[in-house]
Write an enzyme that holds these catalytic residues in place. Structure first.
Site, PDB file in Angstrom:
ATOM      1  N   HIS A   1       0.847  -1.202   0.000  1.00 50.99           N
ATOM      2  CA  HIS A   1       0.000   0.000   0.000  1.00 50.99           C
ATOM      3  C   HIS A   1       0.879   1.247   0.000  1.00 50.99           C
ATOM      4  CE1 HIS A   1      -2.482  -3.295   1.583  1.00 50.99           C
ATOM      5  NE2 HIS A   1      -3.542  -2.609   1.219  1.00 50.99           N
TER       6      HIS A   1
ATOM      7  N   HIS B   1     -14.871  -2.672   0.037  1.00 53.01           N
ATOM      8  CA  HIS B   1     -14.510  -1.497   0.826  1.00 53.01           C
ATOM      9  C   HIS B   1     -14.103  -0.339  -0.067  1.00 53.01           C
ATOM     10  CE1 HIS B   1     -10.545  -3.500   0.502  1.00 53.01           C
ATOM     11  NE2 HIS B   1      -9.909  -2.538   1.133  1.00 53.01           N
TER      12      HIS B   1
HETATM   13  C1  DHB Z   1      -8.057  -0.531   5.154  1.00 59.76           C
HETATM   14  C2  DHB Z   1      -6.886  -0.667   4.428  1.00 59.76           C
HETATM   15  C3  DHB Z   1      -6.714  -1.737   3.569  1.00 59.76           C
HETATM   16  O1  DHB Z   1      -5.564  -1.945   2.900  1.00 59.76           O
HETATM   17  C4  DHB Z   1      -7.708  -2.651   3.383  1.00 59.76           C
HETATM   18  O2  DHB Z   1      -7.499  -3.622   2.477  1.00 59.76           O
HETATM   19  C5  DHB Z   1      -8.898  -2.526   4.100  1.00 59.76           C
HETATM   20  C6  DHB Z   1      -9.050  -1.465   4.986  1.00 59.76           C
HETATM   21  C7  DHB Z   1      -8.218   0.605   6.084  1.00 59.76           C
HETATM   22  O3  DHB Z   1      -7.378   1.515   6.102  1.00 59.76           O
HETATM   23  O4  DHB Z   1      -9.186   0.621   6.855  1.00 59.76           O
HETATM   24 FE    FE Z   2      -5.591  -3.313   1.363  1.00 57.88          FE
END
Ligand code: DHB
Ligand code: FE
Length: 313
Positions: free
Chosen positions: A59, A222
């Site tokens: 990330h 998400h």
């Molecule tokens: C969050 C970050 C992520 O990489 C993910 O896959 C799901 C949630 C977060 O920051 O809440």
């Molecule tokens: Fe993620």
């Protein structure tokens, strides 16, 4: 010959790692989530592989907008937990498997998938949270040490434990495999599914008898930013799980726009699950896998959590 024994799929929400590290797993908000992983921890103890091939995304931690490999294979001897802004998670360092990683790189690149070779890389929550979920909790406050410190990992096999089931080392070596699902253009589900098939061929052409698990992480629905932040789509997520089990080839044809519309901008992480699924035997004409565990829970932070374990037959 090495072989893929099972595939594991799980979300990798960073707040799950924080809940473990801060010893909040028993709190009312978190308890139902961690209860869903208890059978998986037991399964891992009974089915510890020799190596985990762990598909995840970085990330913008080890990589940045400066350079963005589409598919990157970790060939180093070890990988340290990354500092994502709050210091590194207090979890064991990750011991790699350079020999198998180099073999997979050789085989998969000759099979026309152009991987980036990574010889030095820290690993972020995308990789460490799934390991924590399946292999136990973190060890407490001390940060990991670079060389053979108290949290130094072991080469393979036995898992040392501190009281409370918290590992001092991950139970086996891990090959990190990072996929770009952050900066467009990202690889298609179809490409990921084909790559999984090439990874299975690579593993099966390795001349040592190794049991290898392949894990796909990220998702489920998400969206972390913009007008639709907090989007969750239970129905779509569960249909994805159904199809991942029973119709992965059909699922691999789903275009990015469907993931983004239905599962949110970060829901596109789910294409990584198709790499793990493509590496299962049934895709190459073998018997259907056995589903050992399936779990779905909302919410963890802003994210729907999905989890599946499929064993090869
Ligand atoms: C969050 C970050 C992520 O990489 C993910 O896959 C799901 C949630 C977060 O920051 O809440
Ligand atoms: Fe993620």
């Amino acid at each position: 010959m090495a072989r893929i024994t099972a595939s594991v799929y799980t979300s990798h929400v960073p707040a799950i790692g924080a809940a473990i590290d801060m010893k909040k797993t028993g709190e009312a908000y978190w308890q139902p989530l961690f209860a869903g992983y208890e059978p998986s921890k037991q399964w891992m103890k009974e089915n510890t592989p020799d190596v985990i091939f762990l598909v995840y995304n970085d990330h913008a931690t080890a990589f940045s907008l400066d350079f963005i490999p589409t598919f990157a294979i970790g060939c180093a001897a070890e990988f340290m937990p990354a500092d994502e802004g709050w210091g590194p998670r207090p979890v064991p360092k990750v011991i790699g498997h350079p020999e198998l990683a180099a073999h997979i790189a050789q085989s998969v690149i000759q099979d026309d998938f152009d991987l980036t070779i990574v010889n030095k890389m820290d690993v972020d929550h995308g990789l460490t949270v799934p390991l924590s979920l399946l292999c136990g909790e973190s060890v407490g406050a001390e940060p990991p040490q670079a060389e053979g410190g108290p949290l130094g990992g072991q080469r393979s096999g036995e898992s040392r434990e501190r009281g409370g089931g918290q590992p001092l080392a991950w139970p086996c070596p891990v090959i990190p495999f990072a996929v770009n699902v952050v900066q467009y253009p990202v690889p298609s589900g179809r490409r990921c599914f084909q790559l999984g098939q090439a990874i299975r061929r690579a593993v099966e052409s390795y001349d040592q008898d190794l049991k290898v698990q392949i894990w796909g992480t990220g998702g489920m629905s998400h969206q972390l930013q913009g007008a639709r932040a907090g989007l969750i789509n239970r129905e779509w997520d569960n249909a994805f799980l159904d199809r991942l089990i029973a119709d992965p080839a059909g699922l691999s044809q789903v275009p990015h726009i469907d993931y983004v519309r239905e599962a949110g901008s970060e829901g596109v992480e789910l294409v990584m699950w198709l790499i793990a699924r493509g590496a299962m035997s049934d895709v190459a004409g073998g018997p259907a896998p056995t589903m050992k565990h399936r779990f779905y829970h909302v919410p963890a932070s802003n994210t729907a959590v999905g989890h599946l374990i499929l064993e090869n037959n």
